[in-house]
Design a protein around this motif. Structure first.
Motif, PDB file in Angstrom:
ATOM      1  N   LEU A 191      -9.655   3.136   3.724  1.00  0.00           N
ATOM      2  CA  LEU A 191      -9.091   3.152   5.078  1.00  0.00           C
ATOM      3  C   LEU A 191      -8.272   1.896   5.352  1.00  0.00           C
ATOM      4  O   LEU A 191      -7.219   1.952   5.995  1.00  0.00           O
ATOM      5  CB  LEU A 191     -10.217   3.269   6.113  1.00  0.00           C
ATOM      6  CG  LEU A 191     -10.794   4.665   6.343  1.00  0.00           C
ATOM      7  CD1 LEU A 191     -11.894   4.616   7.389  1.00  0.00           C
ATOM      8  CD2 LEU A 191      -9.712   5.651   6.766  1.00  0.00           C
ATOM      9  N   THR A 192      -8.760   0.764   4.862  1.00  0.00           N
ATOM     10  CA  THR A 192      -8.031  -0.488   5.040  1.00  0.00           C
ATOM     11  C   THR A 192      -6.662  -0.413   4.366  1.00  0.00           C
ATOM     12  O   THR A 192      -5.644  -0.808   4.943  1.00  0.00           O
ATOM     13  CB  THR A 192      -8.836  -1.663   4.447  1.00  0.00           C
ATOM     14  OG1 THR A 192     -10.118  -1.727   5.074  1.00  0.00           O
ATOM     15  CG2 THR A 192      -8.116  -2.988   4.679  1.00  0.00           C
ATOM     16  N   LEU A 193      -6.646   0.119   3.143  1.00  0.00           N
ATOM     17  CA  LEU A 193      -5.375   0.275   2.411  1.00  0.00           C
ATOM     18  C   LEU A 193      -4.450   1.269   3.114  1.00  0.00           C
ATOM     19  O   LEU A 193      -3.237   1.047   3.220  1.00  0.00           O
ATOM     20  CB  LEU A 193      -5.650   0.754   0.984  1.00  0.00           C
ATOM     21  CG  LEU A 193      -6.289  -0.272   0.041  1.00  0.00           C
ATOM     22  CD1 LEU A 193      -6.690   0.392  -1.275  1.00  0.00           C
ATOM     23  CD2 LEU A 193      -5.320  -1.418  -0.227  1.00  0.00           C
ATOM     24  N   LEU A 195      -4.374   2.126   6.379  1.00  0.00           N
ATOM     25  CA  LEU A 195      -3.824   1.562   7.614  1.00  0.00           C
ATOM     26  C   LEU A 195      -2.806   0.468   7.313  1.00  0.00           C
ATOM     27  O   LEU A 195      -1.803   0.320   8.024  1.00  0.00           O
ATOM     28  CB  LEU A 195      -4.965   1.022   8.488  1.00  0.00           C
ATOM     29  CG  LEU A 195      -5.923   2.102   9.032  1.00  0.00           C
ATOM     30  CD1 LEU A 195      -7.081   1.460   9.782  1.00  0.00           C
ATOM     31  CD2 LEU A 195      -5.187   3.074   9.946  1.00  0.00           C
ATOM     32  N   GLY A 196      -3.070  -0.296   6.245  1.00  0.00           N
ATOM     33  CA  GLY A 196      -2.105  -1.326   5.837  1.00  0.00           C
ATOM     34  C   GLY A 196      -0.795  -0.706   5.385  1.00  0.00           C
ATOM     35  O   GLY A 196       0.292  -1.177   5.738  1.00  0.00           O
ATOM     36  N   ALA A 197      -0.905   0.388   4.615  1.00  0.00           N
ATOM     37  CA  ALA A 197       0.294   1.089   4.148  1.00  0.00           C
ATOM     38  C   ALA A 197       1.062   1.693   5.328  1.00  0.00           C
ATOM     39  O   ALA A 197       2.301   1.668   5.365  1.00  0.00           O
ATOM     40  CB  ALA A 197      -0.105   2.181   3.164  1.00  0.00           C
ATOM     41  N   LEU A 198       0.300   2.236   6.306  1.00  0.00           N
ATOM     42  CA  LEU A 198       0.947   2.814   7.487  1.00  0.00           C
ATOM     43  C   LEU A 198       1.699   1.750   8.276  1.00  0.00           C
ATOM     44  O   LEU A 198       2.848   1.963   8.694  1.00  0.00           O
ATOM     45  CB  LEU A 198      -0.106   3.475   8.375  1.00  0.00           C
ATOM     46  CG  LEU A 198       0.399   4.031   9.712  1.00  0.00           C
ATOM     47  CD1 LEU A 198       1.385   5.159   9.468  1.00  0.00           C
ATOM     48  CD2 LEU A 198      -0.764   4.515  10.576  1.00  0.00           C
ATOM     49  N   ALA A 199       1.042   0.601   8.466  1.00  0.00           N
ATOM     50  CA  ALA A 199       1.693  -0.494   9.206  1.00  0.00           C
ATOM     51  C   ALA A 199       2.959  -0.946   8.489  1.00  0.00           C
ATOM     52  O   ALA A 199       4.007  -1.168   9.113  1.00  0.00           O
ATOM     53  CB  ALA A 199       0.718  -1.655   9.365  1.00  0.00           C
ATOM     54  N   THR A 200       2.869  -1.064   7.170  1.00  0.00           N
ATOM     55  CA  THR A 200       4.040  -1.461   6.375  1.00  0.00           C
ATOM     56  C   THR A 200       5.161  -0.429   6.496  1.00  0.00           C
ATOM     57  O   THR A 200       6.339  -0.771   6.642  1.00  0.00           O
ATOM     58  CB  THR A 200       3.642  -1.619   4.894  1.00  0.00           C
ATOM     59  OG1 THR A 200       2.585  -2.572   4.796  1.00  0.00           O
ATOM     60  CG2 THR A 200       4.827  -2.080   4.063  1.00  0.00           C
TER      61      THR A 200
END
Length: 220
Positions: A191-193, A195-200
């Motif tokens: 999930l962390t990855l 959400l990080g990918a989504l933000a990027t």
């Protein structure tokens, strides 16, 4: 120029819809994954509780065996009082587990098996040895006859079988708990990855869109 503007607006709208769709999908997936994590954590908690119950059963079983051996060695009647209390506690713990509606049936089957082995040990070994010890104290049998009966009953083997079952089920719950913890951490990392990918994706996408708009204005 008007046609270029209309084409530009369509592209902007398409990109915006793409970003919104990606965000909605990410949040929906996050919600689903969060529910999955919650269920895994609850499963881990249940496994921990069952492991604790088996641990208590194991402690009571050791006390039960020690109490019986103390009476058989000493012949003191008062030694049977704590033995009887421990046996009652052990039986009560088994009954509570079997009557608990929140405990899965396959776990109750394991406990029922332990209860059956315990009952078999009491009826076929423990009670017979207690009666033999009383006969020895009353002079009804010789020490040699008592020792022969003690060896024939093989009480230690019966207790070892029960202990082995309890330890087996305890280890199974510990393994389940370990797996649940590993799955939880893996899900959180995923999930962390995500959400990080989504933000990027959003930041990069809107950055690219802004750059595209600036360039488009220059050439209009």
């Amino acid at each position: 120029m008007k046609t270029n503007k209309l084409g530009l607006f369509k592209q902007i709208r398409l990109l915006t819809l793409l970003f919104i769709s990606a965000i909605v999908f990410a949040f929906a997936f996050t919600g689903f994954k969060t529910k999955s994590i919650q269920n895994t954590v609850l499963s881990a908690i249940d496994s921990q509780k069952r492991s604790n119950r088996y641990g208590k059963l194991l402690d009571e079983l050791r006390s039960l065996e020690a109490g019986l051996l103390f009476f058989l060695a000493s012949g003191k009647t008062e030694a049977l009082e704590p033995y009887g209390e421990i046996e009652e506690r052990f039986e009560e713990m088994l009954t509570k587990i079997l009557e608990n509606p929140d405990i899965p049936q396959h776990n109750k089957d394991k406990v029922a098996e332990i209860k059956e082995l315990k009952q078999k040990w009491l009826e076929e070994s423990a009670i017979t040895l207690i009666m033999a010890r009383r006969k020895l104290d009353d002079g009804a049998i010789t020490k040699k006859e008592y020792q022969e009966e003690f060896a024939a009953m093989n009480s230690s083997a019966n207790v070892a079988e029960i202990r082995s079952k309890v330890e087996e089920h305890t280890q199974a719950e510990i393994d389940t708990l370990t797996t649940a913890v590993q799955i939880t951490f893996q899900s959180i990392n995923f999930l962390t990855l995500l959400l990080g990918a989504l933000a990027t994706f959003v930041i990069t996408g809107y950055g690219a869109l802004t750059w595209y708009l600036i360039r488009s204005k220059k050439f209009m």
